[in-house]
Design a protein around this motif. Structure first.
Motif, PDB file in Angstrom:
ATOM      1  N   ARG A  66     -29.482  48.653  49.411  1.00  0.00           N
ATOM      2  CA  ARG A  66     -28.507  49.245  50.337  1.00  0.00           C
ATOM      3  C   ARG A  66     -28.869  48.950  51.792  1.00  0.00           C
ATOM      4  NH1 ARG A  66     -25.089  53.720  48.321  1.00  0.00           N
ATOM      5  NH2 ARG A  66     -24.873  53.259  46.120  1.00  0.00           N
ATOM      6  N   TYR A  71     -25.517  49.616  53.941  1.00  0.00           N
ATOM      7  CA  TYR A  71     -25.044  50.959  53.578  1.00  0.00           C
ATOM      8  C   TYR A  71     -26.009  52.016  54.105  1.00  0.00           C
ATOM      9  CZ  TYR A  71     -22.196  48.091  50.585  1.00  0.00           C
ATOM     10  OH  TYR A  71     -21.334  47.125  50.140  1.00  0.00           O
ATOM     11  N   VAL A  96     -21.487  40.574  52.893  1.00  0.00           N
ATOM     12  CA  VAL A  96     -22.374  40.542  51.727  1.00  0.00           C
ATOM     13  C   VAL A  96     -21.619  41.164  50.552  1.00  0.00           C
ATOM     14  CG1 VAL A  96     -24.462  41.584  50.751  1.00  0.00           C
ATOM     15  CG2 VAL A  96     -24.512  40.626  53.052  1.00  0.00           C
ATOM     16  N   PHE A 100     -21.865  47.502  42.468  1.00  0.00           N
ATOM     17  CA  PHE A 100     -22.532  48.803  42.355  1.00  0.00           C
ATOM     18  C   PHE A 100     -22.860  49.095  40.889  1.00  0.00           C
ATOM     19  CE2 PHE A 100     -20.515  48.914  46.385  1.00  0.00           C
ATOM     20  CZ  PHE A 100     -21.292  49.733  47.176  1.00  0.00           C
ATOM     21  N   ASN A 102     -22.220  51.673  39.135  1.00  0.00           N
ATOM     22  CA  ASN A 102     -21.071  52.204  38.382  1.00  0.00           C
ATOM     23  C   ASN A 102     -19.825  51.323  38.613  1.00  0.00           C
ATOM     24  OD1 ASN A 102     -20.348  52.823  40.980  1.00  0.00           O
ATOM     25  ND2 ASN A 102     -19.918  54.974  40.613  1.00  0.00           N
ATOM     26  N   ALA A 104     -17.848  50.824  40.841  1.00  0.00           N
ATOM     27  CA  ALA A 104     -17.024  51.312  41.967  1.00  0.00           C
ATOM     28  C   ALA A 104     -15.701  50.564  42.076  1.00  0.00           C
ATOM     29  CB  ALA A 104     -17.813  51.227  43.281  1.00  0.00           C
ATOM     30  N   LEU A 105     -15.050  50.338  40.943  1.00  0.00           N
ATOM     31  CA  LEU A 105     -13.729  49.698  40.985  1.00  0.00           C
ATOM     32  C   LEU A 105     -12.706  50.720  41.448  1.00  0.00           C
ATOM     33  CD1 LEU A 105     -13.835  47.698  37.631  1.00  0.00           C
ATOM     34  CD2 LEU A 105     -14.163  46.829  39.945  1.00  0.00           C
ATOM     35  N   PHE A 106     -11.727  50.290  42.236  1.00  0.00           N
ATOM     36  CA  PHE A 106     -10.719  51.223  42.735  1.00  0.00           C
ATOM     37  C   PHE A 106      -9.778  51.577  41.578  1.00  0.00           C
ATOM     38  CE2 PHE A 106     -11.640  48.408  46.495  1.00  0.00           C
ATOM     39  CZ  PHE A 106     -12.561  49.281  47.043  1.00  0.00           C
ATOM     40  N   PRO A 107      -9.767  52.836  41.157  1.00  0.00           N
ATOM     41  CA  PRO A 107      -9.017  53.180  39.936  1.00  0.00           C
ATOM     42  C   PRO A 107      -7.509  53.066  40.093  1.00  0.00           C
ATOM     43  CG  PRO A 107      -9.925  55.155  40.964  1.00  0.00           C
ATOM     44  CD  PRO A 107     -10.462  53.996  41.729  1.00  0.00           C
ATOM     45  N   HIS A 108      -7.017  53.102  41.350  1.00  0.00           N
ATOM     46  CA  HIS A 108      -5.571  53.069  41.565  1.00  0.00           C
ATOM     47  C   HIS A 108      -5.052  51.649  41.732  1.00  0.00           C
ATOM     48  CE1 HIS A 108      -7.551  52.926  45.398  1.00  0.00           C
ATOM     49  NE2 HIS A 108      -6.421  52.655  46.027  1.00  0.00           N
ATOM     50  N   PHE A 117      -8.821  42.737  47.225  1.00  0.00           N
ATOM     51  CA  PHE A 117      -9.093  43.689  48.312  1.00  0.00           C
ATOM     52  C   PHE A 117      -9.848  43.056  49.489  1.00  0.00           C
ATOM     53  CE2 PHE A 117     -11.062  47.136  50.562  1.00  0.00           C
ATOM     54  CZ  PHE A 117     -10.183  48.189  50.465  1.00  0.00           C
ATOM     55  N   ARG A 166     -14.799  40.676  42.215  1.00  0.00           N
ATOM     56  CA  ARG A 166     -14.420  41.275  43.498  1.00  0.00           C
ATOM     57  C   ARG A 166     -15.482  40.979  44.562  1.00  0.00           C
ATOM     58  NH1 ARG A 166     -13.813  47.736  44.022  1.00  0.00           N
ATOM     59  NH2 ARG A 166     -16.079  47.538  43.875  1.00  0.00           N
ATOM     60  N   ALA A 167     -16.753  41.048  44.128  1.00  0.00           N
ATOM     61  CA  ALA A 167     -17.839  40.804  45.088  1.00  0.00           C
ATOM     62  C   ALA A 167     -17.927  39.327  45.473  1.00  0.00           C
ATOM     63  CB  ALA A 167     -19.161  41.271  44.490  1.00  0.00           C
TER      64      ALA A 167
ATOM     65  N   THR B 158     -18.978  56.141  46.287  1.00  0.00           N
ATOM     66  CA  THR B 158     -19.268  54.697  46.220  1.00  0.00           C
ATOM     67  C   THR B 158     -17.990  53.868  46.370  1.00  0.00           C
ATOM     68  OG1 THR B 158     -19.195  54.670  43.819  1.00  0.00           O
ATOM     69  CG2 THR B 158     -21.361  54.871  44.816  1.00  0.00           C
ATOM     70  N   LEU B 159     -16.821  54.478  46.114  1.00  0.00           N
ATOM     71  CA  LEU B 159     -15.569  53.728  46.281  1.00  0.00           C
ATOM     72  C   LEU B 159     -15.368  53.374  47.753  1.00  0.00           C
ATOM     73  CD1 LEU B 159     -13.137  55.644  43.905  1.00  0.00           C
ATOM     74  CD2 LEU B 159     -14.318  53.497  43.499  1.00  0.00           C
ATOM     75  N   LEU B 166     -16.654  45.421  51.208  1.00  0.00           N
ATOM     76  CA  LEU B 166     -15.702  44.316  51.024  1.00  0.00           C
ATOM     77  C   LEU B 166     -15.061  43.904  52.348  1.00  0.00           C
ATOM     78  CD1 LEU B 166     -14.115  45.565  47.690  1.00  0.00           C
ATOM     79  CD2 LEU B 166     -15.414  43.464  47.977  1.00  0.00           C
ATOM     80  N   ARG B 176      -6.280  52.590  52.376  1.00  0.00           N
ATOM     81  CA  ARG B 176      -6.183  51.893  51.096  1.00  0.00           C
ATOM     82  C   ARG B 176      -6.987  52.546  49.983  1.00  0.00           C
ATOM     83  NH1 ARG B 176      -5.197  45.687  51.951  1.00  0.00           N
ATOM     84  NH2 ARG B 176      -5.319  45.900  49.722  1.00  0.00           N
TER      85      ARG B 176
END
Lengths: 345, 262
Positions: A66, A71, A96, A100, A102, A104-108, A117, A166-167, B158-159, B166, B176
């Protein structure tokens, strides 16, 4: 070969790849609520390398990741990305990629929207975004049928691929992976690990992964750094780390280790010597008796009581060993590795 | 089946209360609304069954009151959302200790006497729609803040970190990620404000002008000032229909928009 800092046994090693360094940490420290989690860590990672930070839970490896990603901001020390000091820069300025633990995918958002994104927030044109999203999803092997689904409709392995896509989508020079295989089952973990290696070879992106799994680290990485209690103990190639650990902790953390006082083996030297169970041969030198046998499929691991020490022996499963059997073992001199007594646990 | 019955047991007292104290009186209310108005003594004509009271809704006067009630509800819900959401965001950004203190401060006005508070507002604000809206928003706001705060607290931090990694700016992260993911809390807070606003009684009674009457005030007047029980019951049924539409309609509209977008 990367260099490690003042707390490390390899301190002072000059970075041989300084001209092509992707990441450099200089005496970085970080504390949570007064407790030092990362302590004076220095590390140089060459461009294109696959580096794994290995250590037990709570050793500070995720914090280190991190700190590289921005972060967290170090309390002391500096972080360099491609030779630029980014210590004070937030993650959105560091360029960079990070996966993550977990995911950390955006659920929506759908898979495509998740992957797009990073490109959209950079203001890329729609057509170029769509093209790049499809290309990167092809690269991670996600079928077109899965691309319009939401993360909750995907399996753990598929979610992991989306997080990786995504990364990678915005083509970062550095990719950070926080225990990316931890939540996958054993079979899937091996499959995804191989894919990670393939993707790394193809994209040549500098990859920094943290894990507590030594097999994962040894099998995937060009370079492994072993961490304990906020300190980087040793940074080396997997082979060097396994064969020539500089501390008993590293020796033990990277697989089974026989650590014996040199004097007990009749050696004319001080300190402790290491020999791996698979390097021991059945022979004549140290007579003893089998006190335990564990079947591991292709191999047998036997514990042998020899005079006043116990040796662990790994041999092919075709060997016929039973508890109580008399046995004599040879410890080939070329495999004995001396470890200083300091840092013993 | 056995499992289902036993699973219902802990909810027994609540179910008994709903049946006895909500469904029963509701049925009674509907029955009263179907009596004809009293012709002489009493509050209604016993033994009659008629829909004549419901014809009152076609009358401009009652329609105007119903329209004003709906307008009040929508205005209160919108104001509640506009105030509660930023407050909930601020609250969720505080440290755990500060969150507790801030929550206490937000809930504190609810512990003060309701009438004392309304009396204070009456001294402070001139009578009118604005005063009515402010009073009602003041009354429902703490609940709405808690609903939104709970939703924001449930968001996986973390989201937002992932979005920043990103390349998203703070505004992009909010627009967003935070905003769409806190939508359920916002809808619930809006719904709460709307249902509260439709039933607005104390605000319009204490702070509204006589011509700015809601259905709740009007039915109180019909029942307790004029003794017209069937008409009051009819207005109460009308109010219940509005509240039910608000309770079911808001999520239905949101769901419909989601489906249309897909």
């Amino acid at each position: 070969m990367p260099s490690t800092g003042t707390n490390s046994p390899t301190a002072g090693t000059a970075p041989s790849c300084a001209a092509t360094e992707a990441v450099r940490l200089e005496r970085v420290s970080f504390a949570y609520g007064g407790q030092c989690v990362v302590n004076d860590v220095s590390l140089t990672i060459p461009t294109g390398a696959f580096v794994t930070i290995l250590g037990p839970s709570g050793c500070g490896k995720t914090t280190l990741l991190r700190l590289i990603g921005g972060y967290l901001t170090p309390e002391h020390g500096q972080v360099f990305l491609q030779r630029s000091d980014v210590t004070a820069q937030p993650p959105q300025r560091r360029h960079v990629g990070m996966v993550f633990q977990n995911y950390a995918l955006f659920p929506h958002l759908t898979v495509r929207q998740n992957v797009a994104f990073g490109l959209e927030v950079r203001g890329r044109a729609k057509a170029s975004v769509r093209q790049q999203v499809d290309a990167v999803l092809d690269k991670v092997g996600l079928s077109p049928a899965e691309r319009d689904r939401f993360p909750s409709q995907l399996s753990g392995g598929q979610q992991q691929r989306v997080a990786l896509a995504r990364a990678l989508a915005f083509e970062p020079p550095v990719l950070l992976l926080d225990e990316p295989l931890a939540s996958l089952d054993r079979h899937l973990r091996e499959q995804v690990r191989l894919e990670l290696c393939r993707i790394h070879r193809q994209s040549a992106v500098t990859t920094v992964m943290v894990t507590h799994d030594q097999e994962e680290a040894l099998a995937s990485s060009d370079i492994v750094g072993v961490m304990r209690a906020g300190q980087l103990l040793q940074v080396d190639s997997p082979r060097e780390l396994y064969d020539r650990p500089r501390s008993q902790f590293v020796a033990r953390f990277l697989g089974d280790a026989n650590l014996i006082e040199a004097t007990r083996l009749g050696l004319n030297q001080k300190g402790t010597v290491l020999i791996r169970p698979e390097q021991i041969r059945i022979g004549t030198e140290h007579p003893g008796r089998v006190i335990a046998v564990n079947f591991h499929g292709a191999d047998l691991v036997a514990e042998v009581q020899c005079q006043d020490f116990v040796l662990k022996l790994r041999t092919r499963a075709i060997s016929d060993l039973s508890v109580g059997d008399p046995i004599a073992l040879d410890l080939p001199r070329e495999h004995l590795w001396e470890i200083p007594d300091e840092d013993s646990l | 089946m056995k499992y289902r019955v036993s699973a219902l047991l802990p909810a027994g007292p609540a179910l008994a209360m709903v049946c006895g104290l909500v469904i029963g009186p509701l049925l009674l209310l509907i029955r009263v609304s179907l009596y004809e108005p009293a012709t002489g003594r009493g509050f209604y004509t016993p033994g009659t069954l008629s829909f004549t009271n419901y014809a009152a809704f076609a009358d401009g006067y009652l329609l105007g009151i119903a329209g004003f009630t709906v307008g009040c509800g929508l205005a209160i819900a919108t104001m509640v959302l506009l105030i509660a959401y930023p407050l909930g965001l601020f609250l969720s950004s505080l440290t755990a200790r500060m969150q507790l203190i801030a929550l206490g401060l937000i809930l504190m006005p609810k512990t003060a006497g309701l009438l004392a508070m309304l009396f204070g507002l009456q001294r402070w604000l001139p009578r009118g729609v604005l005063a009515t809206l402010i009073a009602e928003v003041y009354l429902v706001l703490p609940y709405a803040v808690i609903v939104i705060y709970a939703q924001l607290l449930n968001l996986d931090p973390t989201l937002r970190a992932a979005a920043r990694g990103l390349g998203a700016s703070s505004w992009q992260v909010f627009r967003r990620v935070t905003l769409p993911l806190s939508m359920p809390g916002m809808i619930l807070a809006f719904q709460l404000g709307l249902m509260w606003g439709l039933g607005a009684f104390l605000g319009p009674l204490f702070l509204g002008r006589p011509n700015e009457t809601t259905l709740a005030v009007e039915l109180h007047r019909q029942a307790f000032e004029y003794g017209r029980w069937p008409l009051a019951a009819t207005e109460a049924v009308g109010l219940l229909v509005l509240v039910t539409v608000a309770a079911t309609g808001v999520p239905a509209v949101v769901q419909m928009r989601r489906v249309t977008r897909c």
